[in-house]
Design a protein around this motif. Structure first.
Motif, PDB file in Angstrom:
ATOM      1  N   ASP A  65      -4.671  -1.306 -12.275  1.00 17.33           N
ATOM      2  CA  ASP A  65      -4.270  -2.491 -11.530  1.00 17.33           C
ATOM      3  C   ASP A  65      -3.265  -3.257 -12.401  1.00 17.33           C
ATOM      4  O   ASP A  65      -3.061  -2.917 -13.568  1.00 17.33           O
ATOM      5  N   ILE A  66      -2.687  -4.300 -11.855  1.00 19.02           N
ATOM      6  CA  ILE A  66      -1.672  -5.068 -12.581  1.00 19.02           C
ATOM      7  C   ILE A  66      -2.312  -5.777 -13.780  1.00 19.02           C
ATOM      8  O   ILE A  66      -3.246  -6.559 -13.607  1.00 19.02           O
ATOM      9  N   TYR A  88      11.071  -9.787 -10.305  1.00 18.53           N
ATOM     10  CA  TYR A  88      10.231  -8.608 -10.123  1.00 18.53           C
ATOM     11  C   TYR A  88       8.993  -8.735 -10.997  1.00 18.53           C
ATOM     12  O   TYR A  88       9.076  -8.722 -12.222  1.00 18.53           O
ATOM     13  N   THR A  91       3.815  -4.630 -12.553  1.00 17.40           N
ATOM     14  CA  THR A  91       3.001  -3.688 -11.779  1.00 17.40           C
ATOM     15  C   THR A  91       2.064  -2.994 -12.752  1.00 17.40           C
ATOM     16  O   THR A  91       2.111  -3.260 -13.955  1.00 17.40           O
ATOM     17  N   LYS A  92       1.252  -2.084 -12.278  1.00 13.34           N
ATOM     18  CA  LYS A  92       0.368  -1.341 -13.185  1.00 13.34           C
ATOM     19  C   LYS A  92       1.152  -0.389 -14.090  1.00 13.34           C
ATOM     20  O   LYS A  92       0.620   0.122 -15.069  1.00 13.34           O
ATOM     21  N   ASP A  93       2.447  -0.201 -13.793  1.00 11.12           N
ATOM     22  CA  ASP A  93       3.274   0.734 -14.546  1.00 11.12           C
ATOM     23  C   ASP A  93       4.445   0.105 -15.284  1.00 11.12           C
ATOM     24  O   ASP A  93       5.151   0.793 -16.011  1.00 11.12           O
TER      25      ASP A  93
END
Length: 122
Positions: A65-66, A88, A91-93
């Motif tokens: 998750d974030i 932006y 994110t989780k990535d």
């Protein structure tokens, strides 16, 4: 009692290394510093100047998750700069995007940013 179950490293690109930790409780952490190289802070932004947009990928598959993402300016030579969070979100990535900002136009020879991210892996 929580305890570490895995540790490792991952590349941040050509100029940095993530260090990551997974905890039995499901908590995950990663931290590292990356030099994004020469950075032109020359685009007018009101009465300030900002750089192009930057972002940093997180270690692949570490977070489900974030995570919470903290960023600080590292060594940028003798240039006084700060970071502006972009539109932006993380994110989780990925850390989400950011810009270098300063009161006068300049090109820095190096642009180090330190990251600390904490979230969940399970």
């Amino acid at each position: 009692i929580d305890f570490v179950i895995a540790v490792g490293t991952a590349s941040m690109g050509v100029n940095g290394t993530w260090r990551w930790i997974k905890w039995n409780s499901g908590k995950a952490e990663c931290y590292g510093t990356r030099n994004f190289g020469e950075c032109a802070i020359t685009s007018a932004w009101g009465t300030l100047f900002e750089s192009d947009s930057y972002s940093q990928e997180l270690p692949s598959g570490l977070f489900n998750d974030i995570p919470h993402v903290l960023m600080t300016v590292g060594d940028c030579g003798s240039y006084g700069v700060w970071l502006e969070r972009g539109v932006y979100a993380p994110t989780k990535d990925d850390t989400g995007n950011f810009y270098f900002v300063r009161p006068t136009s300049a090109t820095m020879p190096k642009s180090n940013v330190s990251f600390y991210c904490v979230g969940k892996w399970k």
